[in-house]
Every structure is written in structure tokens, then in C-alpha cells.
Motif scaffolding. Structure first.
Motif, PDB file in Angstrom:
ATOM      1  N   TYR A 173       0.841  -1.204   0.000  1.00  0.00           N
ATOM      2  CA  TYR A 173       0.000   0.000   0.000  1.00  0.00           C
ATOM      3  C   TYR A 173       0.873   1.249   0.000  1.00  0.00           C
ATOM      4  CZ  TYR A 173      -2.823   3.736   2.039  1.00  0.00           C
ATOM      5  OH  TYR A 173      -3.417   4.940   2.300  1.00  0.00           O
ATOM      6  N   ARG A 174       1.903   1.261   0.833  1.00  0.00           N
ATOM      7  CA  ARG A 174       2.815   2.407   0.856  1.00  0.00           C
ATOM      8  C   ARG A 174       3.519   2.567  -0.475  1.00  0.00           C
ATOM      9  NH1 ARG A 174       5.874   1.838   6.767  1.00  0.00           N
ATOM     10  NH2 ARG A 174       3.964   1.836   8.058  1.00  0.00           N
ATOM     11  N   LEU A 175       3.877   1.437  -1.068  1.00  0.00           N
ATOM     12  CA  LEU A 175       4.541   1.489  -2.367  1.00  0.00           C
ATOM     13  C   LEU A 175       3.605   2.040  -3.435  1.00  0.00           C
ATOM     14  CD1 LEU A 175       7.179   0.712  -3.878  1.00  0.00           C
ATOM     15  CD2 LEU A 175       6.124  -1.499  -4.343  1.00  0.00           C
ATOM     16  N   ALA A 176       2.349   1.611  -3.418  1.00  0.00           N
ATOM     17  CA  ALA A 176       1.377   2.061  -4.418  1.00  0.00           C
ATOM     18  C   ALA A 176       1.016   3.527  -4.251  1.00  0.00           C
ATOM     19  CB  ALA A 176       0.113   1.204  -4.331  1.00  0.00           C
ATOM     20  N   THR A 177       1.044   4.019  -3.030  1.00  0.00           N
ATOM     21  CA  THR A 177       0.690   5.424  -2.768  1.00  0.00           C
ATOM     22  C   THR A 177       1.916   6.321  -2.699  1.00  0.00           C
ATOM     23  OG1 THR A 177       0.694   4.975  -0.392  1.00  0.00           O
ATOM     24  CG2 THR A 177      -1.416   4.793  -1.549  1.00  0.00           C
ATOM     25  N   GLN A 178       3.053   5.818  -3.125  1.00  0.00           N
ATOM     26  CA  GLN A 178       4.297   6.582  -3.140  1.00  0.00           C
ATOM     27  C   GLN A 178       4.681   7.091  -1.746  1.00  0.00           C
ATOM     28  OE1 GLN A 178       6.221   7.551  -6.309  1.00  0.00           O
ATOM     29  NE2 GLN A 178       5.148   5.610  -6.637  1.00  0.00           N
ATOM     30  N   SER A 179       4.303   6.337  -0.709  1.00  0.00           N
ATOM     31  CA  SER A 179       4.594   6.791   0.650  1.00  0.00           C
ATOM     32  C   SER A 179       5.599   5.878   1.366  1.00  0.00           C
ATOM     33  CB  SER A 179       3.298   6.849   1.467  1.00  0.00           C
ATOM     34  OG  SER A 179       2.693   5.571   1.550  1.00  0.00           O
ATOM     35  N   LEU A 180       6.216   4.966   0.638  1.00  0.00           N
ATOM     36  CA  LEU A 180       7.174   4.053   1.244  1.00  0.00           C
ATOM     37  C   LEU A 180       8.468   4.786   1.569  1.00  0.00           C
ATOM     38  CD1 LEU A 180       7.926   1.120   2.026  1.00  0.00           C
ATOM     39  CD2 LEU A 180       8.820   0.856  -0.297  1.00  0.00           C
ATOM     40  N   ALA A 181       8.977   4.549   2.765  1.00  0.00           N
ATOM     41  CA  ALA A 181      10.255   5.131   3.178  1.00  0.00           C
ATOM     42  C   ALA A 181      10.978   4.126   4.060  1.00  0.00           C
ATOM     43  CB  ALA A 181      10.036   6.437   3.930  1.00  0.00           C
ATOM     44  N   ILE A 182      12.292   4.097   3.940  1.00  0.00           N
ATOM     45  CA  ILE A 182      13.120   3.193   4.740  1.00  0.00           C
ATOM     46  C   ILE A 182      14.144   4.033   5.493  1.00  0.00           C
ATOM     47  CG2 ILE A 182      14.741   1.263   4.687  1.00  0.00           C
ATOM     48  CD1 ILE A 182      13.419   0.352   2.104  1.00  0.00           C
ATOM     49  N   LYS A 183      14.130   3.922   6.799  1.00  0.00           N
ATOM     50  CA  LYS A 183      15.033   4.710   7.631  1.00  0.00           C
ATOM     51  C   LYS A 183      16.472   4.236   7.477  1.00  0.00           C
ATOM     52  CE  LYS A 183      11.460   5.449  11.146  1.00  0.00           C
ATOM     53  NZ  LYS A 183      11.059   5.182  12.550  1.00  0.00           N
ATOM     54  N   ARG A 184      17.372   5.143   7.715  1.00  0.00           N
ATOM     55  CA  ARG A 184      18.789   4.788   7.698  1.00  0.00           C
ATOM     56  C   ARG A 184      19.118   3.979   8.945  1.00  0.00           C
ATOM     57  NH1 ARG A 184      21.920   7.605   4.086  1.00  0.00           N
ATOM     58  NH2 ARG A 184      20.948   9.435   3.127  1.00  0.00           N
ATOM     59  N   SER A 185      19.744   2.844   8.764  1.00  0.00           N
ATOM     60  CA  SER A 185      20.164   2.039   9.909  1.00  0.00           C
ATOM     61  C   SER A 185      21.156   0.983   9.456  1.00  0.00           C
ATOM     62  CB  SER A 185      18.964   1.360  10.579  1.00  0.00           C
ATOM     63  OG  SER A 185      19.395   0.551  11.652  1.00  0.00           O
ATOM     64  N   VAL A 186      22.237   0.877  10.184  1.00  0.00           N
ATOM     65  CA  VAL A 186      23.231  -0.151   9.898  1.00  0.00           C
ATOM     66  C   VAL A 186      22.729  -1.527  10.317  1.00  0.00           C
ATOM     67  CG1 VAL A 186      24.390   0.016  12.142  1.00  0.00           C
ATOM     68  CG2 VAL A 186      25.706  -0.658  10.119  1.00  0.00           C
ATOM     69  N   LEU A 187      21.654  -1.555  11.090  1.00  0.00           N
ATOM     70  CA  LEU A 187      21.131  -2.823  11.598  1.00  0.00           C
ATOM     71  C   LEU A 187      20.557  -3.704  10.493  1.00  0.00           C
ATOM     72  CD1 LEU A 187      19.360  -1.512  14.826  1.00  0.00           C
ATOM     73  CD2 LEU A 187      21.517  -2.746  14.671  1.00  0.00           C
ATOM     74  N   TYR A 188      20.233  -3.121   9.340  1.00  0.00           N
ATOM     75  CA  TYR A 188      19.708  -3.937   8.243  1.00  0.00           C
ATOM     76  C   TYR A 188      20.751  -4.936   7.738  1.00  0.00           C
ATOM     77  CZ  TYR A 188      16.226  -0.188   8.050  1.00  0.00           C
ATOM     78  OH  TYR A 188      15.259   0.728   8.355  1.00  0.00           O
ATOM     79  N   ILE A 189      22.024  -4.605   7.904  1.00  0.00           N
ATOM     80  CA  ILE A 189      23.087  -5.489   7.406  1.00  0.00           C
ATOM     81  C   ILE A 189      23.081  -6.824   8.158  1.00  0.00           C
ATOM     82  CG2 ILE A 189      25.574  -5.769   7.104  1.00  0.00           C
ATOM     83  CD1 ILE A 189      25.762  -2.745   6.678  1.00  0.00           C
ATOM     84  N   PRO A 190      23.187  -6.829   9.501  1.00  0.00           N
ATOM     85  CA  PRO A 190      23.124  -8.137  10.178  1.00  0.00           C
ATOM     86  C   PRO A 190      21.781  -8.823  10.007  1.00  0.00           C
ATOM     87  CG  PRO A 190      23.113  -6.329  11.774  1.00  0.00           C
ATOM     88  CD  PRO A 190      23.457  -5.732  10.453  1.00  0.00           C
ATOM     89  N   MET A 191      20.693  -8.046   9.897  1.00  0.00           N
ATOM     90  CA  MET A 191      19.392  -8.667   9.655  1.00  0.00           C
ATOM     91  C   MET A 191      19.388  -9.399   8.322  1.00  0.00           C
ATOM     92  SD  MET A 191      16.904  -5.573  10.986  1.00  0.00           S
ATOM     93  CE  MET A 191      15.453  -6.271  10.181  1.00  0.00           C
ATOM     94  N   GLY A 192      19.942  -8.768   7.288  1.00  0.00           N
ATOM     95  CA  GLY A 192      20.003  -9.390   5.971  1.00  0.00           C
ATOM     96  C   GLY A 192      20.894 -10.613   5.955  1.00  0.00           C
ATOM     97  N   VAL A 193      22.046 -10.524   6.621  1.00  0.00           N
ATOM     98  CA  VAL A 193      22.960 -11.665   6.683  1.00  0.00           C
ATOM     99  C   VAL A 193      22.288 -12.840   7.382  1.00  0.00           C
ATOM    100  CG1 VAL A 193      25.138 -12.501   7.638  1.00  0.00           C
ATOM    101  CG2 VAL A 193      25.024 -10.225   6.599  1.00  0.00           C
ATOM    102  N   TYR A 194      21.605 -12.556   8.469  1.00  0.00           N
ATOM    103  CA  TYR A 194      20.896 -13.611   9.197  1.00  0.00           C
ATOM    104  C   TYR A 194      19.858 -14.279   8.305  1.00  0.00           C
ATOM    105  CZ  TYR A 194      17.603 -15.731  12.481  1.00  0.00           C
ATOM    106  OH  TYR A 194      16.765 -16.599  13.124  1.00  0.00           O
ATOM    107  N   LEU A 195      19.096 -13.489   7.569  1.00  0.00           N
ATOM    108  CA  LEU A 195      18.072 -14.053   6.685  1.00  0.00           C
ATOM    109  C   LEU A 195      18.688 -14.951   5.620  1.00  0.00           C
ATOM    110  CD1 LEU A 195      15.516 -11.147   6.089  1.00  0.00           C
ATOM    111  CD2 LEU A 195      15.120 -13.331   7.238  1.00  0.00           C
ATOM    112  N   VAL A 196      19.817 -14.533   5.076  1.00  0.00           N
ATOM    113  CA  VAL A 196      20.485 -15.322   4.041  1.00  0.00           C
ATOM    114  C   VAL A 196      20.834 -16.709   4.574  1.00  0.00           C
ATOM    115  CG1 VAL A 196      22.618 -15.562   2.704  1.00  0.00           C
ATOM    116  CG2 VAL A 196      21.389 -13.377   2.715  1.00  0.00           C
ATOM    117  N   PHE A 197      21.395 -16.780   5.774  1.00  0.00           N
ATOM    118  CA  PHE A 197      21.805 -18.073   6.316  1.00  0.00           C
ATOM    119  C   PHE A 197      20.623 -18.896   6.794  1.00  0.00           C
ATOM    120  CE2 PHE A 197      25.904 -15.854   6.505  1.00  0.00           C
ATOM    121  CZ  PHE A 197      26.699 -16.817   5.892  1.00  0.00           C
TER     122      PHE A 197
END
Length: 761
Positions: A141-165
């Protein structure tokens, strides 16, 4: 300087501007130039400044934002936080009977019971998955209404690595069906782990203001009140789930084979003074809705500091009393759960709070004194519970036998690993819960004989065993004769008792060891290994064409190959922590095979060496066939299930959050709701992560953990943003200069310079 001549407007007059209503337009004076400004111009200027400020905030706080995304400090609409509230606060409340089928015949350590029932996990998983699916809809819905935003955070890196494994562990798992949905009664498979990370990401990017924080914490407050009241009812032997209404609430009204419905059976049992559900916990234990008394204290470590700090923050008397009552209920449930893991986490919270808050504690001394008084009063009321628990903890740590608890139970005080709180047995013989094998391993000496069995190994040479470090191989020869050699290959002399037929050892190294020939009702031949003075007998089936092969038969009647099981640590104290020492020592060597990729989410039970009967025996367990379906350590479980690298990624995620939080709240002034809430969540996370050393990840408590972790991360951003807005920009505070006067002087100087430039024009 020559005086400027004022030009006169001769023969003309300028009428004042009119608004659309015909009234003279309002004029405002520009403080810098002293001129009048049209309101329309002023509004445009303000809009322009707001747009610039919005652009600045988005640039500084967003790694990605679309054209209609809200500012980082604007509240997200409440309906978009419904799934976050459900995930964090509502999932833990769900209890419902679920019948399912899983083929258990292929596991040598399990009974052939494949029709299983549980109460505390499956429907929690359903709620988690539904919340995640709706969350994806909100993101679209946010994507369709052009309202999607992602905050700056280094925490996405370990979250992404964890998901990969996590995904790699599933892809390479040999038991994908289990790895996707999880093991019996737990159901914390790959699908759930993916939902955890999705909800964590969503909450981080949805909590923007104090109003949003309350959208999470207030539902948690409601859930806490319900759970605490339920725990009190269980501790006072008025368990809500043992009432007719409570049983009907968690058991669907199904038609049974005897022609009656389950609800009719509940009413019928009540008329005779019985209960339709047979409860595992019989001694006023507090299990609430989380499957196990250990998990009660596990999640309570998250909540105690939050409500403690909200109590300190609150100025309204009625609300302050409410926070105090909730805090008292939490303390009662923590003590009543009789789990040292929660007490350990709470102790860490106190230490970290003293270091973090420091001088603030003196400013809050009145509120803190009340909280301490509440704790002492509740502790006095529940003395019989925590005193026995403290004694049991000390005994568990040193590895001696657990004494009877205050309710007369002889199980270890720290562990009640009997599966579900309720087992539903219907009149037609159906058994609703088959997970009764997972009981605590008691801490006792190895055996009454005082001898330690090191290992058994069955192979084509016969049976190799070791007692007190002395190894020997027992072999059957064609024709029925017996041969025993030691580790050097030397023959060990034997003798036979003429009355019993027992084969005895003349060697003093094995003077208390004997073998006894036996047969069962089907005329199968056995050799029984035993030690003098021990009740435990080890049955080895004699097989093969020439009757020279020995195969171990467990109590389920299944043949098992025995081998040496490596252990790491706790050699002299396997009973540490009510048997956790043994479980950890057997689990740690498993990690060498899961450094990069794990065996699959929640597959620990399948890969644990259940054929380590000797290890269980040496720990002092009454049942060497006991099933270890979890490591009793959240971190060991992660390393084995999804790999050591996935564990390191999660530790990086937790570590970064903890460091950021400590640095942020170490110098916080605590003048907003967000700062108190954020510090409370931080302390709760600290206690939870420490309690995780003796507890397991479970769908009952992890949604609340990840929900509050996401809220804590977002709250840190709110507090940091407010601090940056006040540091040096408006003269309130300037941490860069540490002097209020310097900030004021810069403002005054800038004002004088502007006025001088205007005067020179």
C-alpha cells in the motif's frame, strides 16, 4: 555618513491591500527589515521553509523515500500499526488445542505415536504468519501510494545476513518438511523466522513518534495485565484453564468416537468432580500461556524495567498507581514461575540500570523507593517460592541432587520440562499430548556403585565399553564362547557364577562389571551389561547368522547403534543447571558441522545424539531414553539450527543496538515519554538476552521480544532526532560546546549583524 533623503510620493496615494473578503489585509512586521509582509507571501515562505525542513529530515533519516512519504517525525496512521500490536502483544495470549499427524516411526528414540496434540504453539504461529501477510499488504500500500520510506540504519546489514543463512540452512536441510514448519509442539521453523525479521523491519520503519510508541506499549500493557492475572490464578490454585469455561475456551467442540462432544465431556467430568484436561503442572506452578514455566520468567525480564520506568515517569496519581500495580503483578509472577533464568536476567537489569542511570537514580529516589518496597512486600509474601528456588539454583550450579521444592515435587526447582500444561484425555482413549518425554534431567551422582561408564561402542568386533577410564571389548565367538580383551589387546580373565550364569571379571579394573545371559518371551537371546549395585541394565540383543553380533535395545524395543559421543565442557559437573551442563556439553560439538550452514530451523531434536544413553545415565537421569528436543540455550540452538554465522549476525544486531542505546541513554535528560520507554526497552532487552543463556527461543516469547526490539530501535531514533534538534540549534542545549552562554552569544551576534546590514542599505 550622509543622511539619505526620503522620497515623497506626491499626488498619489496607495490604498491598502484588501483580502478576498474586502477587509484590509493583515500586515506583519519583519523583525529584521522592519517592513510589512503580505500574509500570502509569509505563508508561501513558511511552506517553502517547511518543505526544505522536510527534505532535510528525509535526507538525514531515510535511506530511501518516495515522493509522498511522511516525515520521520510524523506519526504513522494507527491502522498500519495494528499488525505490529498483534505481533508484539496479542500472539502470546493465544492458547488452543491443535491435533496434527507426524510420522514418528522412523526415529529410534521416539515412540510410534504419530497422532499428536498441542495447545501453545500452532495457533500462535498462525497469528504470526497472518500478521506478516497483512504487513506485506501495508508495505505494498505504501509502495502504491508513493509513501514508502526506509530509515537509515546499519542494523539492516546483520538482519540481511541472518536471513540469508536462514534460507541457506533451509535449502540444504535434509528434513525440509521439519525445517519449514518446525519441530513438534514448537513450530519455530523457517517460515516463522522470516516473519520475525519482516516484523522487526516493519516496526523499525513504522514507529515515528511517541504516539506510535504507545500504539505498541499500551496493547502490551493490556496483555500483561491479563497474563499476570492468569498467573496469579494459577499460583493460588484457581487456574482459569481448569475451569469449565477455560477448558471450553481452549478446546474446540469436536465430535468424539463415543458419540459425545468434547464440551459435553468437560461438563460430564465437572459433575463428577473431575477435569477433562489433565494438567502436567500440579503444584501451583505459573505457566500462563507460554507452554513452560521457564518461559514465563523469560519474557517477564523484558517487561519489568519498562513498567518500572513508566512508573517513575508518570506524574498522574491514578496512572502511577496503575503502573505500580502492574509492576507488583510482574514481580509476583516472576517469583512464582520458579525459574532462575528470569532471576538471573533481572539481576543483570539492576546492574546495568545502576551503571546507565547513575545520578538519575538519586533524582528518582522516591519512585525507586516505592518500587523496592513493592518488591520486598511481594518477596515476603512469596518467600516459600523464591527461597526454595534459590536453594535449587545453588544445587543446580554445583551439580548436586535437587531437593524437594516447596510443593513436595522432587523435580529440579529450575526446570519443569514436561511439555504442555494440559493433556486432554478423552473417554475413548485418545491422548491429546504425546510430548511427555521431555522432562528435566536431575542432578545426581553417576550411580550407586560409584563407577562411571565412559562409553559403549557396538561394531562388528562386539561391544567395546569403558568404565572409569578402563576400556575392554566383549566379543561373542561362534559356538557360544566369550572373549574379552583390554585396550592393549591383552585377554581379560573371566569366570562364571554357576548359580546365576553371570559372566564375571577377575581383573580388578572391572571387578564390579558383569554380563548376564537372558532371553525374552520370543526366545530372543540377550547379553545384559550391568554394574554391581546399579539398577540400570543395558540390554544387547544377540543377532546374526552365527549369533555373534550385539545390538543395543532401548526401552522402546528399537535397535540402536552405540558410538562414542564427544562432549565439550562440564565433564565433572554434567548436572549443572538442572542437567543443562550435560545438554550443552553434548550440543557444543555439534556446531563444528554447522559453522556455515545449519541443519535447518528448529531441527535440533532430530540431530541431537539421543543414542548418548551413557551421557544421560552419568548425569543421573532416571530415564536414559529421555528426549532432548531443545538445547536450553537460545544461542546454541541458533548456531545448530541456522548456523554459527547466522548466530554471529544476530549477535551483531543485538550488540549494535545495545551499544547505541547505552551511549544514547547514558547522557539522556529523560524529559519525554519516549526516553523513559526507550531506556526501559533497552534494559529489558539486556535482561532477556542474558536469560537466553538458559532458555530457548520459542514462538510464545520471541514475537514480543522482536516487537519490543523494533520499537526500541525506532525509539532510539526518535530520542536521537529530538536531541539533535535541540543541541545548538535553538540555544536550549549545545553538547558540542557544553556552554549555554556560547550558544546564546552566537544567536545574539548573528542578530546584530543582520540588523547592521539592513541599516546600511
Amino acid at each position: 555618513m550622509a543622511k539619505r533623503k526620503r522620497k515623497k510620493n506626491i499626488g498619489a496615494s496607495v490604498a491598502p491591500e484588501r483580502s478576498k473578503t474586502g477587509a484590509p489585509a493583515e500586515k506583519t512586521k519583519n523583525s529584521a527589515a522592519g517592513t510589512s509582509v503580505n500574509p500570502a507571501v509569509r505563508d508561501k515562505r513558511k511552506i517553502k521553509e517547511d518543505l526544505k525542513e522536510t527534505a532535510r529530515l528525509k535526507k538525514e533519516n531515510y535511506a530511501f523515500s518516495m515522493s509522498h512519504s511522511i516525515r520521520p517525525d510524523e506519526s504513522v496512521y494507527g491502522f498500519q500499526l495494528i499488525t505490529a500490536a498483534i505481533f508484539t502483544a496479542i500472539v502470546i495470549l493465544i492458547v488452543r488445542q491443535y491435533r496434527y499427524t507426524r510420522d514418528m516411526n522412523s526415529y529410534y528414540w521416539s515412540s510410534d505415536q504419530s497422532e499428536l496434540t498441542e495447545f501453545f504453539s500452532h495457533y500462535k504461529v498462525v497469528a504470526i504468519v497472518v500478521a506478516a501477510i497483512i504487513t506485506i499488504v501495508f508495505l505494498l500500500y505504501r509502495l502504491a501510494t508513493q509513501s514508502l520510506a526506509i530509515k537509515r540504519s546499519v542494523l539492516y546489514i546483520p538482519m540481511g545476513v541472518y536471513l540469508v543463512f536462514v534460507l541457506l540452512s533451509f535449502a540444504f536441510s535434509d528434513v525440509k518438511d521439519v525445517a519449514w514448519v518446525g519441530w513438534n509442539d514448537r513450530f519455530e521453523g523457517t517460515a516463522v523466522l522470516l516473519c520475525y525479521m519482516l516484523m522487526l523491519f516493519y516496526i523499525i520503519n513504522s514507529v515515528n513518534s511517541e504516539r506510535n510508541i504507545k500504539w505498541i506499549l499500551y496493547p502490551v500493557t493490556g496483555a500483561t495485565i491479563l497474563l499476570s492475572a492468569l498467573g496469579i490464578s494459577q499460583a493460588t490454585d484457581h487456574d482459569f484453564f481448569r475451569t469449565n469455561f477455560g477448558q471450553k475456551l481452549i478446546v474446540p467442540n469436536e465430535q468424539l468416537t463415543n458419540g459425545q462432544t468434547t464440551w459435553e465431556m468437560i461438563d460430564k467430568a465437572a459433575e463428577t468432580g473431575e477435569r477433562y484436561l489433565n494438567f502436567t503442572f500440579q503444584h501451583k506452578e505459573i505457566y500462563q500461556t507460554v507452554y513452560n514455566i521457564n518461559y514465563v520468567s523469560f519474557y517477564l525480564t523484558l517487561l519489568l524495567p519498562i513498567f518500572g520506568l513508566l512508573f517513575i515517569h508518570e506524574k498522574h496519581v491514578v496512572k502511577k498507581i496503575l503502573w505500580g500495580v502492574i509492576f507488583a503483578m510482574l514481580i509476583f509472577n516472576l517469583i512464582g514461575s520458579s525459574s532462575s533464568g528470569g532471576l538471573l536476567g533481572s539481576a543483570v537489569i539492576v546492574v546495568v540500570a545502576i551503571i546507565l542511570l547513575n545520578k538519575k537514580l538519586f533524582q528518582w529516589w522516591k519512585s525507586i523507593a516505592i518500587l523496592v518496597a513493592i518488591t520486598l512486600v511481594v518477596g515476603g509474601i512469596t518467600f516459600d517460592r523464591w527461597s526454595s528456588e534459590l536453594t535449587g539454583t545453588v544445587r543446580g550450579v554445583v551439580g548436586i541432587e535437587a531437593s524437594e521444592d516447596s510443593s513436595g515435587s522432587d523435580k529440579p526447582a529450575d526446570d519443569a520440562e514436561g511439555a504442555d500444561a494440559a493433556e486432554a484425555a478423552t473417554s475413548d482413549g485418545e491422548q491429546a499430548d504425546a510430548n511427555t518425554e521431555d522432562e528435566a534431567v536431575e542432578s545426581t551422582k553417576a550411580g550407586d556403585s560409584g563407577h562411571l561408564i565412559d562409553y559403549f561402542i557396538t561394531n562388528d568386533k562386539g561391544l567395546t565399553f569403558s568404565v572409569d577410564g578402563n576400556e575392554a571389548t566383549f566379543s561373542l565367538l561362534p559356538g557360544g564362547s566369550v572373549s574379552v580383551t583390554d585396550s592393549k589387546g591383552d585377554v581379560v580373565p573371566l569366570t562364571q557364577d554357576p548359580s546365576s550364569g553371570a559372566i564375571l571379571f577377575e581383573d580388578e579394573r572391572f571387578q564390579d562389571v558383569y554380563f548376564m545371559p537372558a532371553q525374552d518371551e520370543e526366545n530372543n537371546s540377550y547379553m545384559i551389561f550391568a554394574l554391581n549395585g546399579e539398577d540400570q541394565q543395558w540390554r544387547f540383543l544377540v543377532e546374526g547368522e552365527d549369533q555373534t553380533t550385539l545390538t543395543f535395545k532401548n526401552d522402546l524395543g528399537k535397535s540402536v547403534d552405540l558410538k562414542y559421543i564427544p562432549h565439550l565442557g562440564f565433564k565433572n559437573n554434567p548436572g549443572f543447571g538442572s542437567g543443562r551442563g550435560y545438554i550443552w556439553s553434548a550440543s557444543l560439538p555439534m556446531i563444528k558441522d554447522t559453522i556455515f550452514v545449519g541443519n535447518g530451523a528448529d531441527t535440533y531434536c532430530i540431530y541431537f545424539p539421543h543414542n548418548d544413553y551413557v551421557g544421560k545415565y552419568n548425569t543421573g537421569g532416571d530415564n536414559i531414553n529421555i528426549i532432548v528436543d531443545k538445547p536450553h540455550n537460545m544461542y546454541i540452538g541458533i548456531a545448530i539450527n541456522t548456523g554459527l554465522l547466522s548466530l554471529l549476525a544476530l549477535l551483531a544486531l543485538f550488540g549494535i543496538y545495545l551499544v547505541q542505546s547505552f551511549r544514547l541513554y547514558r547522557r539522556e535528560t529523560f524529559d519525554t515519554f519516549a526516553s523513559y520507554a526507550g531506556a526501559g526497552i533497552f534494559l529489558g532487552i539486556c535482561g532477556f538476552l542474558v536469560a537466553g543463556l538458559v532458555n530457548d527461543s520459542t514462538v510464545s516469547v520471541m514475537p514480543m521480544f522482536y516487537g519490543l526490539l523494533g520499537t526500541g530501535i525506532a525509539t532510539n531514533m526518535i530520542v536521537q532526532r529530538r536531541r539533535e534538534a535541540t543541541d545548538g540549534s535553538d540555544g536550549i542545549k549545545d553538547h558540542r560546546t557544553s556552554h549555554l552562554g556560547a550558544a546564546l552569544w552566537r544567536r545574539i551576534s548573528a542578530r546584530l549583524m543582520r540588523e547592521k546590514k539592513v541599516a546600511d542599505i
